[in-house]
Design a protein around this motif. Structure first.
Motif, PDB file in Angstrom:
ATOM      1  N   VAL A 153       8.593   7.351  11.657  1.00  0.00           N
ATOM      2  CA  VAL A 153       7.646   8.299  11.067  1.00  0.00           C
ATOM      3  C   VAL A 153       6.896   7.654   9.902  1.00  0.00           C
ATOM      4  CG1 VAL A 153       7.447  10.432   9.721  1.00  0.00           C
ATOM      5  CG2 VAL A 153       8.861  10.384  11.783  1.00  0.00           C
ATOM      6  N   MET A 154       7.619   6.962   9.029  1.00  0.00           N
ATOM      7  CA  MET A 154       6.978   6.354   7.871  1.00  0.00           C
ATOM      8  C   MET A 154       6.036   5.228   8.257  1.00  0.00           C
ATOM      9  SD  MET A 154       7.759   7.890   5.012  1.00  0.00           S
ATOM     10  CE  MET A 154       7.303   9.301   6.025  1.00  0.00           C
ATOM     11  N   GLU A 155       6.439   4.407   9.219  1.00  0.00           N
ATOM     12  CA  GLU A 155       5.569   3.290   9.602  1.00  0.00           C
ATOM     13  C   GLU A 155       4.348   3.780  10.362  1.00  0.00           C
ATOM     14  OE1 GLU A 155       4.582  -0.861   9.593  1.00  0.00           O
ATOM     15  OE2 GLU A 155       5.838   0.468   8.371  1.00  0.00           O
ATOM     16  N   LEU A 156       4.500   4.788  11.211  1.00  0.00           N
ATOM     17  CA  LEU A 156       3.337   5.353  11.904  1.00  0.00           C
ATOM     18  C   LEU A 156       2.343   5.940  10.902  1.00  0.00           C
ATOM     19  CD1 LEU A 156       4.910   7.191  14.980  1.00  0.00           C
ATOM     20  CD2 LEU A 156       3.531   5.100  15.021  1.00  0.00           C
ATOM     21  N   THR A 157       2.861   6.620   9.891  1.00  0.00           N
ATOM     22  CA  THR A 157       1.994   7.192   8.854  1.00  0.00           C
ATOM     23  C   THR A 157       1.245   6.082   8.127  1.00  0.00           C
ATOM     24  OG1 THR A 157       3.535   9.047   8.589  1.00  0.00           O
ATOM     25  CG2 THR A 157       1.924   8.689   6.833  1.00  0.00           C
ATOM     26  N   HIS A 158       1.967   5.029   7.787  1.00  0.00           N
ATOM     27  CA  HIS A 158       1.346   3.873   7.121  1.00  0.00           C
ATOM     28  C   HIS A 158       0.272   3.250   8.005  1.00  0.00           C
ATOM     29  CE1 HIS A 158       0.765   0.110   5.070  1.00  0.00           C
ATOM     30  NE2 HIS A 158       1.352  -0.588   6.024  1.00  0.00           N
TER      31      HIS A 158
END
Length: 330
Positions: free
Chosen positions: A78-83
Protein backbone atom coordinates in the motif's frame (compact mmCIF):
# COMPACT_ATOMS: atom_id res chain seq x y z
CA UNK A 1 15.92 -4.90 -7.60
CA UNK A 2 15.56 -4.47 -3.87
CA UNK A 3 18.82 -4.81 -1.97
CA UNK A 4 18.97 -5.24 1.81
CA UNK A 5 21.50 -2.69 2.94
CA UNK A 6 24.54 -3.42 5.04
CA UNK A 7 23.16 -1.42 7.98
CA UNK A 8 20.58 -4.13 8.74
CA UNK A 9 21.58 -6.24 11.73
CA UNK A 10 22.53 -9.82 10.74
CA UNK A 11 19.92 -11.21 13.15
CA UNK A 12 17.07 -9.75 11.10
CA UNK A 13 18.66 -9.45 7.66
CA UNK A 14 17.27 -12.70 6.29
CA UNK A 15 13.75 -11.95 7.53
CA UNK A 16 13.84 -8.43 6.07
CA UNK A 17 15.19 -9.70 2.76
CA UNK A 18 12.41 -12.26 2.52
CA UNK A 19 9.82 -9.63 3.45
CA UNK A 20 11.01 -7.30 0.69
CA UNK A 21 11.04 -10.14 -1.82
CA UNK A 22 7.40 -10.82 -0.99
CA UNK A 23 6.61 -7.13 -1.40
CA UNK A 24 8.07 -7.18 -4.92
CA UNK A 25 5.75 -10.05 -5.80
CA UNK A 26 2.83 -8.15 -4.28
CA UNK A 27 3.64 -4.97 -6.21
CA UNK A 28 3.76 -6.78 -9.52
CA UNK A 29 0.45 -8.49 -8.81
CA UNK A 30 -1.18 -5.24 -7.70
CA UNK A 31 -0.54 -3.38 -10.97
CA UNK A 32 -2.07 -6.01 -13.23
CA UNK A 33 -5.24 -4.85 -14.96
CA UNK A 34 -7.62 -6.42 -17.50
CA UNK A 35 -6.68 -3.44 -19.69
CA UNK A 36 -3.21 -4.17 -21.19
CA UNK A 37 -2.23 -0.50 -21.48
CA UNK A 38 -2.93 0.12 -17.79
CA UNK A 39 -0.89 -2.93 -16.85
CA UNK A 40 2.00 -1.80 -19.05
CA UNK A 41 2.11 1.78 -17.78
CA UNK A 42 1.44 0.84 -14.15
CA UNK A 43 4.27 -1.70 -14.20
CA UNK A 44 6.67 0.86 -15.70
CA UNK A 45 8.03 2.26 -12.42
CA UNK A 46 7.62 -1.00 -10.50
CA UNK A 47 9.97 -2.68 -12.96
CA UNK A 48 12.35 0.30 -12.87
CA UNK A 49 13.15 -0.55 -9.25
CA UNK A 50 14.10 2.08 -6.70
CA UNK A 51 15.21 2.26 -3.10
CA UNK A 52 12.00 0.69 -1.75
CA UNK A 53 12.67 2.70 1.39
CA UNK A 54 9.05 2.77 2.51
CA UNK A 55 8.62 -1.03 2.36
CA UNK A 56 11.96 -1.32 4.15
CA UNK A 57 10.67 0.84 6.99
CA UNK A 58 7.52 -1.32 7.24
CA UNK A 59 9.74 -4.43 7.28
CA UNK A 60 11.97 -3.07 10.05
CA UNK A 61 8.98 -2.05 12.17
CA UNK A 62 7.47 -5.51 11.73
CA UNK A 63 10.62 -7.08 13.19
CA UNK A 64 9.54 -5.85 16.62
CA UNK A 65 6.71 -8.39 16.51
CA UNK A 66 6.77 -12.13 17.07
CA UNK A 67 9.55 -13.99 15.32
CA UNK A 68 8.37 -15.46 12.04
CA UNK A 69 5.35 -13.14 11.83
CA UNK A 70 4.34 -12.77 8.18
CA UNK A 71 2.09 -9.73 8.61
CA UNK A 72 2.89 -6.34 7.13
CA UNK A 73 3.49 -7.26 3.48
CA UNK A 74 0.22 -5.76 2.29
CA UNK A 75 0.86 -2.62 4.33
CA UNK A 76 4.21 -2.23 2.57
CA UNK A 77 2.57 -2.69 -0.84
CA UNK A 78 0.00 0.00 0.00
CA UNK A 79 2.74 2.46 0.93
CA UNK A 80 4.88 1.79 -2.13
CA UNK A 81 1.91 1.98 -4.51
CA UNK A 82 0.96 5.33 -2.96
CA UNK A 83 4.54 6.55 -3.37
CA UNK A 84 4.70 5.38 -7.00
CA UNK A 85 1.41 7.13 -7.77
CA UNK A 86 2.87 10.43 -6.58
CA UNK A 87 5.88 9.93 -8.87
CA UNK A 88 3.62 9.61 -11.92
CA UNK A 89 1.84 12.81 -10.92
CA UNK A 90 5.06 14.65 -10.02
CA UNK A 91 6.64 13.86 -13.37
CA UNK A 92 3.64 15.35 -15.17
CA UNK A 93 3.78 18.51 -13.07
CA UNK A 94 7.55 18.83 -13.50
CA UNK A 95 7.49 17.81 -17.18
CA UNK A 96 10.26 15.36 -16.28
CA UNK A 97 11.66 13.37 -19.23
CA UNK A 98 13.37 10.71 -17.10
CA UNK A 99 12.65 8.71 -13.95
CA UNK A 100 14.96 6.09 -12.42
CA UNK A 101 17.18 6.02 -15.47
CA UNK A 102 14.37 5.42 -17.95
CA UNK A 103 11.90 7.54 -19.87
CA UNK A 104 9.18 8.82 -17.56
CA UNK A 105 5.64 7.59 -18.12
CA UNK A 106 4.47 11.01 -19.25
CA UNK A 107 7.20 11.28 -21.89
CA UNK A 108 6.85 7.68 -23.06
CA UNK A 109 3.06 7.78 -23.27
CA UNK A 110 1.26 11.09 -22.51
CA UNK A 111 0.58 13.36 -19.56
CA UNK A 112 -3.04 12.24 -19.44
CA UNK A 113 -2.17 8.56 -19.39
CA UNK A 114 0.43 9.13 -16.66
CA UNK A 115 -2.13 10.99 -14.50
CA UNK A 116 -4.79 8.34 -14.98
CA UNK A 117 -2.39 5.51 -14.15
CA UNK A 118 -1.24 7.38 -11.05
CA UNK A 119 -4.89 7.53 -10.05
CA UNK A 120 -5.21 3.82 -10.78
CA UNK A 121 -2.31 3.04 -8.43
CA UNK A 122 -3.98 5.08 -5.68
CA UNK A 123 -7.18 3.12 -6.25
CA UNK A 124 -5.30 -0.18 -6.05
CA UNK A 125 -3.61 0.95 -2.84
CA UNK A 126 -6.99 1.89 -1.36
CA UNK A 127 -8.46 -1.49 -2.31
CA UNK A 128 -5.61 -3.34 -0.57
CA UNK A 129 -5.86 -1.05 2.46
CA UNK A 130 -9.58 -1.82 2.72
CA UNK A 131 -8.67 -5.45 3.34
CA UNK A 132 -6.45 -4.40 6.25
CA UNK A 133 -9.22 -2.74 8.22
CA UNK A 134 -10.70 0.66 8.93
CA UNK A 135 -7.63 2.12 10.63
CA UNK A 136 -5.39 1.31 7.66
CA UNK A 137 -7.85 3.04 5.31
CA UNK A 138 -8.02 6.05 7.61
CA UNK A 139 -4.21 6.26 7.78
CA UNK A 140 -3.85 6.08 4.02
CA UNK A 141 -6.47 8.81 3.55
CA UNK A 142 -4.77 11.02 6.14
CA UNK A 143 -1.41 10.48 4.46
CA UNK A 144 -2.80 11.33 1.03
CA UNK A 145 -4.29 14.55 2.38
CA UNK A 146 -0.90 15.48 3.84
CA UNK A 147 0.84 14.66 0.56
CA UNK A 148 -1.53 16.93 -1.33
CA UNK A 149 -1.02 19.70 1.22
CA UNK A 150 2.74 19.41 0.79
CA UNK A 151 2.52 19.41 -2.99
CA UNK A 152 0.28 22.47 -2.94
CA UNK A 153 2.60 24.28 -0.52
CA UNK A 154 5.56 23.54 -2.78
CA UNK A 155 3.67 24.76 -5.82
CA UNK A 156 2.59 28.11 -4.36
CA UNK A 157 5.87 28.73 -2.50
CA UNK A 158 6.53 30.39 0.88
CA UNK A 159 4.26 33.40 0.20
CA UNK A 160 6.01 35.56 2.78
CA UNK A 161 6.85 32.75 5.22
CA UNK A 162 10.43 31.87 6.11
CA UNK A 163 11.72 29.94 3.06
CA UNK A 164 13.74 27.46 5.14
CA UNK A 165 10.88 26.65 7.51
CA UNK A 166 8.55 26.34 4.51
CA UNK A 167 10.98 24.00 2.73
CA UNK A 168 11.29 21.69 5.74
CA UNK A 169 7.51 21.60 6.14
CA UNK A 170 7.10 20.65 2.48
CA UNK A 171 9.56 17.79 2.96
CA UNK A 172 7.68 16.60 6.03
CA UNK A 173 4.38 16.66 4.14
CA UNK A 174 5.58 15.32 0.77
CA UNK A 175 8.16 12.73 1.80
CA UNK A 176 8.33 12.07 5.53
CA UNK A 177 4.60 11.51 6.02
CA UNK A 178 4.68 8.35 3.87
CA UNK A 179 7.68 7.04 5.79
CA UNK A 180 6.05 7.86 9.13
CA UNK A 181 2.87 6.04 8.07
CA UNK A 182 4.99 3.11 6.89
CA UNK A 183 6.56 2.86 10.34
CA UNK A 184 3.18 3.14 12.03
CA UNK A 185 1.58 0.46 9.87
CA UNK A 186 4.53 -1.83 10.49
CA UNK A 187 4.21 -1.33 14.23
CA UNK A 188 0.49 -2.04 14.04
CA UNK A 189 1.14 -5.23 12.05
CA UNK A 190 3.67 -6.27 14.69
CA UNK A 191 1.05 -5.86 17.41
CA UNK A 192 3.01 -3.27 19.38
CA UNK A 193 1.43 -1.18 22.16
CA UNK A 194 0.26 2.35 21.37
CA UNK A 195 3.27 4.13 22.87
CA UNK A 196 5.73 2.10 20.79
CA UNK A 197 3.68 2.61 17.62
CA UNK A 198 3.78 6.36 18.31
CA UNK A 199 7.56 6.15 18.78
CA UNK A 200 7.90 4.37 15.44
CA UNK A 201 5.78 7.00 13.70
CA UNK A 202 7.86 9.81 15.19
CA UNK A 203 11.00 7.93 14.14
CA UNK A 204 9.59 7.72 10.61
CA UNK A 205 8.96 11.45 10.42
CA UNK A 206 12.48 12.38 11.52
CA UNK A 207 14.29 9.75 9.44
CA UNK A 208 12.07 10.64 6.48
CA UNK A 209 13.17 14.28 6.59
CA UNK A 210 16.80 13.22 6.99
CA UNK A 211 16.36 10.82 4.06
CA UNK A 212 15.14 13.55 1.69
CA UNK A 213 17.64 16.15 2.87
CA UNK A 214 20.54 13.74 2.49
CA UNK A 215 19.41 12.95 -1.07
CA UNK A 216 19.38 16.67 -1.82
CA UNK A 217 22.86 17.10 -0.34
CA UNK A 218 24.20 14.20 -2.38
CA UNK A 219 23.06 16.04 -5.49
CA UNK A 220 25.53 18.76 -4.57
CA UNK A 221 28.29 16.99 -2.67
CA UNK A 222 28.81 13.75 -4.60
CA UNK A 223 31.37 13.61 -7.38
CA UNK A 224 29.67 10.54 -8.84
CA UNK A 225 26.05 9.75 -9.61
CA UNK A 226 25.65 8.43 -6.05
CA UNK A 227 22.39 10.35 -5.76
CA UNK A 228 20.93 8.51 -8.75
CA UNK A 229 21.23 11.53 -11.03
CA UNK A 230 23.95 13.76 -12.42
CA UNK A 231 25.42 15.87 -9.58
CA UNK A 232 24.07 19.40 -9.57
CA UNK A 233 20.81 18.52 -11.32
CA UNK A 234 18.69 20.41 -8.78
CA UNK A 235 20.99 23.41 -9.12
CA UNK A 236 20.77 23.32 -12.91
CA UNK A 237 16.97 23.18 -12.77
CA UNK A 238 16.66 25.95 -10.18
CA UNK A 239 15.24 23.66 -7.47
CA UNK A 240 15.75 25.43 -4.09
CA UNK A 241 17.20 22.71 -1.83
CA UNK A 242 18.28 23.35 1.76
CA UNK A 243 21.95 24.25 1.06
CA UNK A 244 20.79 26.79 -1.52
CA UNK A 245 18.32 28.32 0.93
CA UNK A 246 20.98 28.51 3.63
CA UNK A 247 23.36 30.17 1.15
CA UNK A 248 20.74 32.74 0.18
CA UNK A 249 19.97 33.50 3.85
CA UNK A 250 23.64 33.79 4.88
CA UNK A 251 24.84 37.11 6.26
CA UNK A 252 28.35 36.54 4.91
CA UNK A 253 29.44 39.55 2.85
CA UNK A 254 32.55 37.88 1.42
CA UNK A 255 33.15 37.87 -2.33
CA UNK A 256 32.47 34.13 -2.73
CA UNK A 257 29.23 34.32 -0.77
CA UNK A 258 28.00 37.31 -2.74
CA UNK A 259 28.93 35.71 -6.04
CA UNK A 260 27.11 32.51 -5.04
CA UNK A 261 23.98 34.48 -4.17
CA UNK A 262 24.19 36.25 -7.51
CA UNK A 263 24.35 32.93 -9.35
CA UNK A 264 21.59 31.31 -7.28
CA UNK A 265 19.17 34.18 -7.89
CA UNK A 266 19.77 34.24 -11.65
CA UNK A 267 17.35 31.36 -12.34
CA UNK A 268 18.07 27.83 -13.57
CA UNK A 269 21.80 27.46 -14.23
CA UNK A 270 21.69 25.98 -17.71
CA UNK A 271 25.02 27.46 -18.76
CA UNK A 272 27.69 24.83 -18.07
CA UNK A 273 30.35 27.28 -16.92
CA UNK A 274 28.01 29.14 -14.54
CA UNK A 275 26.63 25.84 -13.25
CA UNK A 276 30.13 24.54 -12.53
CA UNK A 277 31.05 27.78 -10.76
CA UNK A 278 27.93 27.73 -8.58
CA UNK A 279 28.41 24.05 -7.74
CA UNK A 280 32.02 24.66 -6.71
CA UNK A 281 31.11 27.67 -4.54
CA UNK A 282 28.23 25.81 -2.91
CA UNK A 283 30.43 22.83 -2.11
CA UNK A 284 32.94 25.15 -0.44
CA UNK A 285 30.33 27.21 1.41
CA UNK A 286 29.30 27.24 5.05
CA UNK A 287 25.76 26.60 3.80
CA UNK A 288 26.62 23.02 2.85
CA UNK A 289 28.09 22.40 6.29
CA UNK A 290 25.00 23.94 7.89
CA UNK A 291 22.75 21.68 5.82
CA UNK A 292 24.78 18.62 6.88
CA UNK A 293 24.34 19.65 10.51
CA UNK A 294 20.58 19.86 9.92
CA UNK A 295 20.57 16.30 8.54
CA UNK A 296 22.54 15.14 11.59
CA UNK A 297 19.99 16.82 13.83
CA UNK A 298 17.05 15.00 12.27
CA UNK A 299 18.97 11.70 12.33
CA UNK A 300 19.72 12.16 16.01
CA UNK A 301 16.07 12.98 16.68
CA UNK A 302 15.12 9.74 14.93
CA UNK A 303 17.65 7.87 17.07
CA UNK A 304 16.06 9.33 20.20
CA UNK A 305 12.65 8.01 19.17
CA UNK A 306 14.15 4.59 18.36
CA UNK A 307 15.52 4.35 21.90
CA UNK A 308 11.92 4.21 23.17
CA UNK A 309 11.56 0.82 21.46
CA UNK A 310 12.54 -2.59 22.91
CA UNK A 311 16.26 -3.38 22.83
CA UNK A 312 17.45 -5.95 20.32
CA UNK A 313 18.38 -6.42 16.68
CA UNK A 314 15.45 -4.40 15.25
CA UNK A 315 16.30 -1.38 17.38
CA UNK A 316 20.00 -1.70 16.60
CA UNK A 317 19.09 -1.64 12.93
CA UNK A 318 17.06 1.55 13.32
CA UNK A 319 19.90 3.20 15.22
CA UNK A 320 22.42 2.14 12.57
CA UNK A 321 20.09 3.50 9.89
CA UNK A 322 20.19 6.87 11.67
CA UNK A 323 24.00 6.83 11.59
CA UNK A 324 24.00 5.81 7.92
CA UNK A 325 21.62 8.61 6.99
CA UNK A 326 23.69 11.22 8.83
CA UNK A 327 26.99 10.11 7.32
CA UNK A 328 26.01 9.37 3.70
CA UNK A 329 26.53 13.01 2.70
CA UNK A 330 30.08 13.17 4.07
Amino acid sequence: MTVVNDFIDPEVREAVSGFLGDVEVGLRAAVVSPEPLISEVAAHLVEAGGKRFRPLVVALACQFGDEGDTRGRDEAVVMELTHLATLYHDDVMDEAPMRRGAASANSRWTNSIAVYVGDYLLARAAAIAAGLGEEAVRLQARTLAQLVRGQLAETVGPRGADPIRHHLRVIEDKTACLIATSARLGGMAAGLPADQIAALEAFGTSIGIAFQLSDDLLDIASESAQSGKTPGTDLREGVPTLPVLYALAAGDTGADSQRLKELLTSGPLTDDALHAEALFLLRESAALKQARETVHGYAEDARRHARALPAGAPRRTLETLCHFMAERTG
